[in-house]
Design a protein around this motif. Structure first.
Motif, PDB file in Angstrom:
ATOM      1  N   LEU A 171      -1.619   1.728  -9.896  1.00 16.50           N
ATOM      2  CA  LEU A 171      -2.927   1.359  -9.366  1.00 16.50           C
ATOM      3  C   LEU A 171      -3.527   2.517  -8.563  1.00 16.50           C
ATOM      4  CD1 LEU A 171      -3.839  -2.073  -7.887  1.00 16.50           C
ATOM      5  CD2 LEU A 171      -4.502  -0.033  -6.658  1.00 16.50           C
ATOM      6  N   GLY A 172      -2.707   3.121  -7.685  1.00 16.48           N
ATOM      7  CA  GLY A 172      -3.190   4.250  -6.904  1.00 16.48           C
ATOM      8  C   GLY A 172      -3.487   5.468  -7.757  1.00 16.48           C
ATOM      9  N   ILE A 201     -10.133  -0.241  -4.764  1.00 14.55           N
ATOM     10  CA  ILE A 201      -8.810  -0.624  -5.253  1.00 14.55           C
ATOM     11  C   ILE A 201      -8.414  -1.978  -4.686  1.00 14.55           C
ATOM     12  CG2 ILE A 201      -7.932   1.709  -5.640  1.00 14.55           C
ATOM     13  CD1 ILE A 201      -6.459   1.429  -2.915  1.00 14.55           C
ATOM     14  N   ASP A 202      -7.601  -2.689  -5.456  1.00 17.83           N
ATOM     15  CA  ASP A 202      -7.028  -3.969  -5.059  1.00 17.83           C
ATOM     16  C   ASP A 202      -8.074  -5.072  -4.937  1.00 17.83           C
ATOM     17  OD1 ASP A 202      -4.951  -5.764  -4.235  1.00 17.83           O
ATOM     18  OD2 ASP A 202      -5.547  -5.470  -2.151  1.00 17.83           O
ATOM     19  N   THR A 229       0.992   2.544  -3.513  1.00 15.42           N
ATOM     20  CA  THR A 229      -0.395   2.771  -3.940  1.00 15.42           C
ATOM     21  C   THR A 229      -0.927   4.083  -3.388  1.00 15.42           C
ATOM     22  OG1 THR A 229      -0.775   0.372  -4.006  1.00 15.42           O
ATOM     23  CG2 THR A 229      -2.719   1.792  -3.949  1.00 15.42           C
ATOM     24  N   PHE A 260       0.794  -1.219   0.000  1.00 15.40           N
ATOM     25  CA  PHE A 260       0.000   0.000   0.000  1.00 15.40           C
ATOM     26  C   PHE A 260       0.835   1.281   0.000  1.00 15.40           C
ATOM     27  CE2 PHE A 260      -3.165  -3.025   1.662  1.00 15.40           C
ATOM     28  CZ  PHE A 260      -4.183  -2.772   0.760  1.00 15.40           C
ATOM     29  N   GLN A 288       3.091  -6.240  -8.719  1.00 19.75           N
ATOM     30  CA  GLN A 288       1.946  -5.449  -9.134  1.00 19.75           C
ATOM     31  C   GLN A 288       2.382  -4.001  -9.388  1.00 19.75           C
ATOM     32  OE1 GLN A 288      -1.877  -6.315  -7.140  1.00 19.75           O
ATOM     33  NE2 GLN A 288      -0.652  -7.178  -5.496  1.00 19.75           N
ATOM     34  N   THR A 304       1.942  -0.996  -8.354  1.00 18.24           N
ATOM     35  CA  THR A 304       1.262  -0.398  -7.204  1.00 18.24           C
ATOM     36  C   THR A 304       1.029   1.109  -7.356  1.00 18.24           C
ATOM     37  OG1 THR A 304       3.422  -0.341  -6.138  1.00 18.24           O
ATOM     38  CG2 THR A 304       1.964  -2.143  -5.546  1.00 18.24           C
ATOM     39  N   TYR A 305       2.054   1.842  -7.788  1.00 12.44           N
ATOM     40  CA  TYR A 305       1.891   3.293  -7.945  1.00 12.44           C
ATOM     41  C   TYR A 305       0.830   3.597  -8.996  1.00 12.44           C
ATOM     42  CZ  TYR A 305       2.889   8.202  -8.880  1.00 12.44           C
ATOM     43  OH  TYR A 305       2.758   9.557  -9.062  1.00 12.44           O
TER      44      TYR A 305
END
Length: 334
Positions: free
Chosen positions: A293-294, A143-144, A77, A74, A288, A290-291
Motif C-alpha cells: 500500500l505504501g 492512503i488507507d 506502510t 502504519f 492488509q 501494508t508495505y
C-alpha cells in the motif's frame, strides 16, 4: 565537499544524468539510478538545497501525514513509502495527526508553506485540510482512507469485501449473534467495514438486529465498546472489530470479564497484529498488504509529480482473511 561532477565521475555518467536522478526523473535507466545513488552515498554528496528550491520553487521533501503513529498498521506502510521516495531522490517527513483534525490541518498548512514536493495522507476526516490540499498545486496521494470532498490519487484496501469475509467466517463457524465494533462515522474505513459487515449479515438473515457500536479507532475505544456489548440485552457470541488497536482493547475487556475466546465469544480483527500467532488463543485477522500500500502510494506520487495533469488513479488492494483459533467455535466445542 564533493560536487555533482564528482558524483558523475564516480558513477560513470554525465552531470546532467546525476541531476535527473536526484530530481526524481523516471526516464533514467534503473541500473544507472542505482550507480548514481551509490556514488552519492559513498561520497557523502549533499545537493545545494537552497539553489535547488529556488530553481524548482519546491523542496525534495514529502510530507507523510498519518492518522496514528501508535498503530502498527502504519509501520510497514511508511516503510514502503520511504523505500520508493529515497530511490526517486526524495526524503520523507513523518507527521502524526493523532486522529485529530486540528493537528491534521496544522500539518497540511506546514506542508503547503514549506512548498513540499508532495503529500501522502491518511486523513483523519478534516474537510478543511482536504480543501487546502485540493486548492494547492502540490501533488497529493490519499492512503488507507479516502480524502473527504475531493478526488486525488488514492490507494486503499478493499475494506468492504474484507469485512464481509470476516463476518461470513464467524457465521460459518457457528456463531449466531455477530456484533461489529467500528470507527467514527464519516471515516471511509469505518463506514466501508461496517457496510461489509451488514451486507454479510443480510445475506445470511441471522435472527435479531445487527449489533453495532461506533467508537474511535483506539484501544480504549475497543475496550469500552466491548464492555457495552457484554452488558447489552442482546449479548453477542462473536464480534468483528474494525481495526487492530480496537481489537486489542476488546480482547483486554474480554479477559477482564473472564469471557472465554472462542467458546463464549468469537473474535476477528481487521489488520494483522505482529503477535497474532503467539497469543493463545491465536487471533484471527483480516490482513492488509501494508508495505505494498505504501509502495504503491509513493509510486503514484512520483508519477503525479512528473505528470501533474490527468485523471486521478484509484488503486484497491485485496485483503486476506487469516483464520486462527479466536474464531474456531466448532473446534473449541470438541
Amino acid at each position: 565537499m564533493p560536487t555533482i561532477y564528482d558524483v558523475a565521475r564516480e558513477a560513470g555518467v554525465s552531470a546532467a544524468t546525476v541531476s535527473r536522478v536526484l530530481n526524481g526523473a523516471r526516464t533514467v535507466d534503473p541500473a544507472m539510478v542505482a550507480r548514481v545513488l551509490t556514488a552519492v552515498r559513498e561520497l557523502g554528496y549533499r545537493p545545494n538545497a537552497v539553489a535547488r528550491n529556488l530553481r524548482r520553487s519546491r523542496t525534495t521533501l514529502w510530507a507523510v501525514i498519518i492518522s496514528d503513529i501508535g498503530n502498527p498498521f502504519f509501520t510497514a506502510t511508511v516503510r514502503g513509502i520511504e523505500d520508493v521516495a529515497q530511490q526517486a531522490g526524495y526524503s520523507v517527513v513523518l507527521c502524526n495527526s493523532d486522529e485529530d483534525p486540528a493537528k491534521e490541518e496544522t500539518y497540511v498548512a506546514a506542508a503547503l508553506s514549506e512548498q513540499m514536493a508532495g503529500v501522502i495522507i491518511a486523513s483523519s476526516g478534516s474537510a478543511k485540510a482536504a480543501r487546502s490540499l485540493l486548492d494547492s498545486p502540490i501533488p497529493v496521494v490519499a492512503i488507507d482512507r479516502q480524502l473527504p470532498r475531493g478526488e486525488v490519487d488514492t490507494v486503499v484496501v478493499d475494506n468492504e469485501a474484507g469485512a464481509a469475509t470476516a463476518t461470513r467466517h464467524l457465521l460459518d463457524a457457528g456463531y449466531r449473534r455477530v456484533a461489529c465494533v467500528t470507527g467514527p462515522e464519516g471515516v471511509s474505513t469505518a463506514d466501508l467495514r461496517l457496510r461489509g459487515y451488514t451486507s454479510a449479515l443480510s445475506a445470511r438473515r441471522p435472527p435479531g438486529e445487527p449489533l453495532i457500536v461506533r467508537t474511535d479507532f483506539r484501544e480504549q475505544g475497543g475496550y469500552d465498546a466491548m464492555e457495552s456489548l457484554l452488558s447489552s440485552a442482546e449479548r453477542p457470541d462473536a464480534v468483528f472489530v474494525a481495526n487492530n488497536l480496537m481489537t486489542v482493547g476488546a480482547l483486554r475487556c474480554l479477559a477482564d470479564h473472564d469471557v472465554r475466546v472462542p467458546a463464549e465469544m468469537g473474535v476477528v480483527g481487521f489488520d494483522e497484529i505482529p503477535w497474532a500467532d503467539l497469543v493463545r488463543p491465536s487471533l484471527t485477522t483480516v490482513a492488509q498488504p501494508t508495505y505494498e500500500l505504501g509502495r504503491m502510494a509513493a509510486r503514484l506520487l512520483v508519477d503525479r509529480i512528473a505528470t501533474p495533469a490527468g485523471r486521478p488513479a484509484r488503486v484497491v488492494l485485496p485483503a486476506e482473511l487469516r483464520p486462527r483459533q479466536s474464531s474456531a467455535l466448532q473446534s473449541s466445542a470438541l
